[in-house]
Design an enzyme around this catalytic site. Structure first.
Site, PDB file in Angstrom:
ATOM      1  N   SER A   1      11.957   8.687  -0.210  1.00 53.74           N
ATOM      2  CA  SER A   1      11.324   9.830   0.562  1.00 53.74           C
ATOM      3  C   SER A   1      11.301   9.697   2.074  1.00 53.74           C
ATOM      4  CB  SER A   1       9.975  10.027   0.271  1.00 53.74           C
ATOM      5  OG  SER A   1       9.174   8.965   0.526  1.00 53.74           O
ATOM      6  N   GLU A   2      11.784   8.283   2.516  1.00 53.55           N
ATOM      7  CA  GLU A   2      11.760   8.040   3.853  1.00 53.55           C
ATOM      8  C   GLU A   2      13.432   7.961   4.299  1.00 53.55           C
ATOM      9  OE1 GLU A   2       9.652   7.727   5.623  1.00 53.55           O
ATOM     10  OE2 GLU A   2       7.649   6.673   4.803  1.00 53.55           O
TER      11      GLU A   2
ATOM     12  N   HIS B   1      12.673  -1.206   5.303  1.00 57.08           N
ATOM     13  CA  HIS B   1      11.412  -0.799   5.640  1.00 57.08           C
ATOM     14  C   HIS B   1      10.579  -1.496   4.683  1.00 57.08           C
ATOM     15  CE1 HIS B   1       7.456   1.045   6.282  1.00 57.08           C
ATOM     16  NE2 HIS B   1       7.751   1.971   5.012  1.00 57.08           N
TER      17      HIS B   1
ATOM     18  N   GLY C   1      10.286   6.032  -5.620  1.00 56.15           N
ATOM     19  CA  GLY C   1       9.321   5.889  -6.982  1.00 56.15           C
ATOM     20  C   GLY C   1      10.019   4.734  -7.451  1.00 56.15           C
TER      21      GLY C   1
ATOM     22  N   GLY D   1       7.944   0.429  -0.002  1.00 60.41           N
ATOM     23  CA  GLY D   1       9.498   0.291   0.921  1.00 60.41           C
ATOM     24  C   GLY D   1      10.597   0.710   0.393  1.00 60.41           C
TER      25      GLY D   1
ATOM     26  N   HIS E   1       1.539   1.695   8.859  1.00 63.78           N
ATOM     27  CA  HIS E   1       2.781   1.865   7.764  1.00 63.78           C
ATOM     28  C   HIS E   1       3.299   0.839   7.333  1.00 63.78           C
ATOM     29  CE1 HIS E   1       5.861   4.814   6.911  1.00 63.78           C
ATOM     30  NE2 HIS E   1       5.720   4.340   5.707  1.00 63.78           N
TER      31      HIS E   1
END
Length: 210
Positions: A75-76, A95, A46, A29, A159
């Site tokens: 990374s999103e 997310h 991370g 998330g 996802h």
């Protein structure tokens, strides 16, 4: 205008709630809050969201460039940037990986909202499913763009979920309600064929609540 310190505390509290409710695990998330007009705070890549600290939240501009913070943004990040660029009324994005919503997407089962008054009033019609997109790539913002700015909650196929709000709590409440609707619908199917509310009853709801 709230300070970055105050907004970071809100992100930490929401991430802790998401972790405790099982909407995310470990480093899953990501969460962001728009700061001023052209910046955002976003969780770092991370990081364990149940153990988040202030240093795990990065300030970037809306091009994704780091303004302050020693770690890499999520990374999103492209997904968050797409939302803020498309939806002027959105100031927070979450997310997550809520289990039931995510599992329903495996069979392309949209989450219906016309069985419960509260769900219908919160989300309107079905909560859409954005097509599968490889995480952390340009495919993700392209997959969600068709549903913006009209939808403030959606499932990302295979996802997880994406919810938005005028503030971080509205985005979290939408996540919480969406997973609850999916859970109740799953239970209802164990007892037979669920019966949705009629169009007449839904129209009456809209008249009474608007």
């Amino acid at each position: 205008m709230l300070s970055t310190k105050s907004l970071k505390k809100d992100i930490m509290k929401v991430c802790d709630l998401m972790y405790k409710k099982g909407y995310i695990c470990a480093t899953d998330g990501n969460v962001s809050i728009r700061f001023q007009k052209h910046e955002m705070l976003i969780t770092a890549s991370g990081t364990h969201k149940g153990l988040l600290e202030e240093d795990d939240i990065i300030l970037t501009d809306l091009e994704g460039n780091v303004i302050s913070g020693q770690k890499k943004p999520s990374s999103e990040i492209m997904m968050h940037l797409e939302v803020y660029k498309t939806c002027e009324d959105v100031n927070a994005v979450i997310h997550a990986h809520p289990p039931i919503c995510t599992a329903m997407s495996f069979s392309q089962q949209a989450i219906p909202t016309n069985y419960m008054p509260e769900a219908y009033l919160t989300f309107g019609g079905e909560i859409p499913i954005a097509r599968y997109a490889t995480p952390s790539t340009r495919e993700v913002p392209e997959a969600i763009s068709n549903f913006l700015p009209e939808h403030k909650a959606m499932v990302l196929a295979h996802h997880g979920s994406l919810t938005m709000g005028s503030n971080i709590w509205e985005a979290f409440y939408r996540l919480e309600k969406m997973e609850n609707v999916a859970y109740v619908f799953l239970l209802a199917r164990q007892f037979g064929k669920p019966e949705p509310l009629s169009e007449e009853k839904l129209k009456l709801l809209e008249q009474l609540c608007h």
